[in-house]
Design an enzyme around this catalytic site. Sequence first.
Site, PDB file in Angstrom:
ATOM      1  N   TYR A 101     -16.521  15.045 -15.276  1.00  0.00           N
ATOM      2  CA  TYR A 101     -17.122  13.718 -15.137  1.00  0.00           C
ATOM      3  C   TYR A 101     -18.097  13.745 -13.942  1.00  0.00           C
ATOM      4  CZ  TYR A 101     -17.232   8.665 -14.211  1.00  0.00           C
ATOM      5  OH  TYR A 101     -17.628   7.386 -13.974  1.00  0.00           O
TER       6      TYR A 101
ATOM      7  N   ARG B 128       0.838  -1.209   0.000  1.00  0.00           N
ATOM      8  CA  ARG B 128       0.000   0.000   0.000  1.00  0.00           C
ATOM      9  C   ARG B 128       0.871   1.257   0.000  1.00  0.00           C
ATOM     10  NH1 ARG B 128      -2.267   0.250   4.864  1.00  0.00           N
ATOM     11  NH2 ARG B 128      -1.286   2.213   5.379  1.00  0.00           N
TER      12      ARG B 128
ATOM     13  N   LYS C 124      -8.715   4.572 -19.166  1.00  0.00           N
ATOM     14  CA  LYS C 124      -9.012   5.051 -20.526  1.00  0.00           C
ATOM     15  C   LYS C 124      -7.788   4.909 -21.447  1.00  0.00           C
ATOM     16  CE  LYS C 124     -12.622   6.451 -18.212  1.00  0.00           C
ATOM     17  NZ  LYS C 124     -13.392   5.391 -17.631  1.00  0.00           N
TER      18      LYS C 124
ATOM     19  N   ASP D  77      -7.415  17.272 -14.836  1.00  0.00           N
ATOM     20  CA  ASP D  77      -7.737  15.900 -15.227  1.00  0.00           C
ATOM     21  C   ASP D  77      -7.447  15.801 -16.726  1.00  0.00           C
ATOM     22  OD1 ASP D  77      -8.954  13.578 -16.132  1.00  0.00           O
ATOM     23  OD2 ASP D  77     -10.565  13.670 -14.659  1.00  0.00           O
TER      24      ASP D  77
HETATM   25  N1  LCS Z   1     -11.997  11.542 -15.095  1.00  0.00           N
HETATM   26  C1  LCS Z   1     -12.608  11.457 -16.303  1.00  0.00           C
HETATM   27  C2  LCS Z   1     -12.434  12.576 -17.279  1.00  0.00           C
HETATM   28  C3  LCS Z   1     -13.384  10.348 -16.617  1.00  0.00           C
HETATM   29  O1  LCS Z   1     -13.981  10.301 -17.827  1.00  0.00           O
HETATM   30  C4  LCS Z   1     -13.539   9.317 -15.655  1.00  0.00           C
HETATM   31  C5  LCS Z   1     -14.378   8.122 -15.930  1.00  0.00           C
HETATM   32  C6  LCS Z   1     -12.900   9.459 -14.417  1.00  0.00           C
HETATM   33  C7  LCS Z   1     -12.136  10.575 -14.174  1.00  0.00           C
HETATM   34  C8  LCS Z   1     -13.011   8.406 -13.356  1.00  0.00           C
HETATM   35  O2  LCS Z   1     -12.233   7.306 -13.702  1.00  0.00           O
HETATM   36  P1  LCS Z   1     -12.517   5.814 -13.166  1.00  0.00           P
HETATM   37  O3  LCS Z   1     -12.673   5.908 -11.686  1.00  0.00           O
HETATM   38  O4  LCS Z   1     -13.766   5.337 -13.822  1.00  0.00           O
HETATM   39  O5  LCS Z   1     -11.287   5.069 -13.575  1.00  0.00           O
HETATM   40  N2  LCS Z   1     -15.237   8.261 -17.034  1.00  0.00           N
HETATM   41  C9  LCS Z   1     -16.162   7.409 -17.417  1.00  0.00           C
HETATM   42  C10 LCS Z   1     -17.107   7.690 -18.431  1.00  0.00           C
HETATM   43  O6  LCS Z   1     -17.165   8.739 -19.080  1.00  0.00           O
HETATM   44  N3  LCS Z   1     -17.911   6.652 -18.573  1.00  0.00           N
HETATM   45  O7  LCS Z   1     -17.596   5.636 -17.704  1.00  0.00           O
HETATM   46  C11 LCS Z   1     -16.478   6.069 -16.877  1.00  0.00           C
END
Ligand code: LCS
Length: 405
Positions: free
Chosen positions: A112, A59, A209, A184
Amino acid sequence: MENNKLTDFETQCVHSGIDEYEYGSVVPPIYQTSTFKFKSADHGADLFEGKGKGYIYTRMLNPTVEALENCIAELEGGYKGLGCGSGMAAVHTVIGSLTKAGDHVVASNAVYGPTLTLLSTIMSKYGVTADFVDTSDLELVKKAMKPNTTLVYLETPGNPTLAIADISEISKIAHEHNALVAVDNTFMSPALQNPLKLGADVVLHSLTKFLNGHADVVGGIVVAKDEASYKELRRHLNHYGGVIDPFNSFLVHRGIKTLALRMERHCYNAQIIAEYLEKHPMVESIVYPGLKSHPQYELGQKQHKGPGGMITFEVKGGLEGGRVLMDSVKLAQLAVSLGGVESLIEHPASMTHFSMGPAARKAAGISEGLVRFSVGIENVNDIIADLEQALEKVSKAISVNQVTK
Ligand code: LCS
């Protein structure tokens, strides 16, 4: 071997974060262990005090995770990375670490959804308030700054509007107010945008992503600009506990080797598809940073090394048009998430935001025919052929409905 001085991005993608390993392994071994043996009582004490190189507990730090962290820190031009269990764990680590009770955050209104919820309803429990503004308008950013604003939180291009914020100018405004800037960078990846080099103080990604790129890992990363902020972010992540594990780190590090190639193809395909959609009679409107019609086209040309793989468009026929499109595509997969090698398509009004109802959707800026397309790296002609046959079905369905009305 420290590969810290690699220059070209394609070379960095292949070699960054890679060290010398036992048996001459050319990729980082997966240290699938929760804990590490101390050589003696004093060795343990030394490691806890930060003396000498060694690992204590996964961790806190793990060699496979650290290899990924070093890789992405190099790609972003930062000091060090912090691997997180999801993009949201990265968002929380940044916001939690950079704010305290009584502080105010200025954030992009196109972020998001869960980031918006975290800032608007969860952080308020800890005395942190937030205002959401259209950060593509510098005057609105200036007006939103308060004496207690300590953080400007940008998502650019924003999800799903693809609005672009000027990172350099907003960093100047924030720094004049002694506030920090977090970006971000999920939608662009370090291949296309480097916020730290533009003046931001911390950058984060959902690794889920483009960075991983293969739709098989959930993860996040934070990259700190300097040692002091790294230590503070690490202290928070270590106590929040939302770290990535060694196996997922290995997979993401593996995915990054083709990041430069993938992003080149995402941009190439998306540009051709955006130009095709812009002319299509069944498309009401389209937003893509590579089209001159994008409201911040010039800024995008300056700030990005390519327009990215995300397209947002409005199909004619509203809710019904979107539904028929979703049920007609064959190559593009109907799924949330984005940034993988496979094309993904999403219609919020029918798939993810249906429970809100039309009025609440309108208030949130989600029109009935809005479609988000994550353009994959398939042959562009195949993607267009798929959209063509699906849009033809939308055209027929709408004209049939109009006739029967
Ligand atoms: N930041 C952005 C710009 C994102 O699009 C997402 C997830 C996150 C943070 C969070 O990431 P995660 O915890 O899911 O790894 N975006 C998503 C979307 O547009 N559709 O499903 C997930």
